[in-house]
Design an enzyme around this catalytic site. Structure first.
Site, PDB file in Angstrom:
ATOM      1  CE  LYS A 125     -15.419  -0.841 -64.104  1.00  0.00           C
ATOM      2  NZ  LYS A 125     -16.243  -2.006 -64.470  1.00  0.00           N
ATOM      3  CE  LYS A 151     -26.872   1.537 -63.212  1.00  0.00           C
ATOM      4  NZ  LYS A 151     -27.646   2.358 -62.288  1.00  0.00           N
ATOM      5  CE  LYS A 205     -19.987   8.783 -56.710  1.00  0.00           C
ATOM      6  NZ  LYS A 205     -20.572   9.935 -57.394  1.00  0.00           N
TER       7      LYS A 205
END
Ligand code: TRP
Length: 327
Positions: free
Chosen positions: A195, A192, A111
């Site tokens: 979004k 996965k 991140k």
């Protein structure tokens, strides 16, 4: 009864991956365990966000959890920032966790990578998560693979604290979600579903039926025609998982039914199944949305219940760490 804690970030509308991968198992767990579910708004603040939207997203996330079947009478459902013990305990744990171990967190590296300025809050995210868990004497934490490292850190910090200050925290365990827990992105079936709801690879729980149908029909598959659940066929496997989870049927059974005829019928059936599966949830959500106050009140009661539990743990922590009682 085991105490179970889990958290969900109010970063957008919940999607099919959240529902099938996590929330529906939480719903089932309500009757077996002592369950606590938290909308973690303080975690959502660790990355840039739109302040005017935060309260609304937090309400919506809580209402969607209720619409999906979490019952505030059978579990404790609350908003993280309503219970100040989370941040209070974070400080204490900040003084036990080390810079080195936080610096090794892969989610932080992902991140923060490429960002010009990274908040201390993002770095400290796993400690806040540890505080969430440890403030309730949690035994079990149902988490996906992406949160396992954070749970390991929580355990390490709890063990270190107990060693240094005396037995204070319950050391929690991660529980593996049952099979079918990983719903993948419809456009990129190797990652996965995660979004935002605007992405064509995601099915948000409140999306219009037409949008849902279209997105599932346009799911990326492969250039073969064989309906088979296999690692080399992630798109088709994902559709089978979705259909199995929303109908309760077995994968083998579905493979048999759709063996011939290509992917069209599988997609159509999966689209219909998802629309039907989500219908009651959307109806309940619409009801809640008409009277937003009732959810707000339920969250206030949830915060009260949570605070009563966390206060007891904090009293132990204050004593163990040697802080002067207020008198
Ligand atoms: N970090 C978790 C996620 O991104 C959310 C979370 C916050 C959480 N606090 C928690 C999950 C405590 C389990 C327990 O999904």
């Amino acid at each position: 009864m085991a105490r179970v804690f889990s958290g969900v970030k109010p970063t957008g509308e919940l999607h099919l991956g959240n529902l099938l991968g996590a929330v529906r198992h939480w719903v089932a767990q309500q009757d077996q365990d002592d369950t606590i579910f938290c909308v973690v708004d303080l975690h959502a603040m660790t990355i840039p966000y739109e302040a005017p939207e935060m309260a609304d997203l937090t309400w919506k996330t809580a209402a969607m959890l209720i619409a999906a079947g979490l019952d505030p009478n059978r579990c404790t459902l609350f908003v993280q920032s309503h219970v100040p013990q989370h941040t209070e305990l974070t400080w204490t744990l900040n003084c036990v966790a080390t810079f080195g171990e936080l610096n090794r967190m892969t989610q932080f590296k992902e991140k923060s990578g490429g960002q010009e300025s990274v908040s201390v809050g993002l770095f400290d995210y796993p400690v806040l998560m540890a505080a969430d868990i440890l403030a309730y004497d949690t035994d079990k934490v149902p988490v996906g693979d992406d949160q396992r490292q954070h749970l390991e850190l929580t355990r390490d910090v709890a063990i270190r604290f107990n060693h240094r200050f005396g037995d204070t925290f319950v050391v929690p365990e991660a529980t593996v979600p049952p099979v079918g827990a990983r719903i993948m992105d419809l456009q990129d079936p190797t990652s996965k579903m995660s979004k935002s709801s605007a992405s064509p690879g995601t099915v948000a729980l409140l999306d219009d039926e037409k949008v849902i149908t279209k997105r599932i029909r346009s799911a990326v598959t492969d250039s073969e025609t064989e309906v088979r659940h296999a690692p080399e066929k992630p798109g088709v496997s994902n559709l089978l998982e979705i259909l199995a989870a929303t109908t309760g049927r077995g994968i083998k059974d579905l493979e048999g039914e759709f063996a011939s005829g290509g992917y069209g019928p599988l997609k159509d059936t999966a689209a219909e199944a998802v629309v039907e599966f989500l219908r009651p949830l959307r109806e309940r959500y619409a009801e809640l949305d008409k009277d937003r106050e009732q959810v707000t009140k339920q969250l206030a009661l949830g915060a009260q219940k949570a605070e009563a539990m966390a206060t007891k743990v904090m009293e132990r922590v204050r004593k163990a760490t040697g802080l002067l009682p207020r008198g």
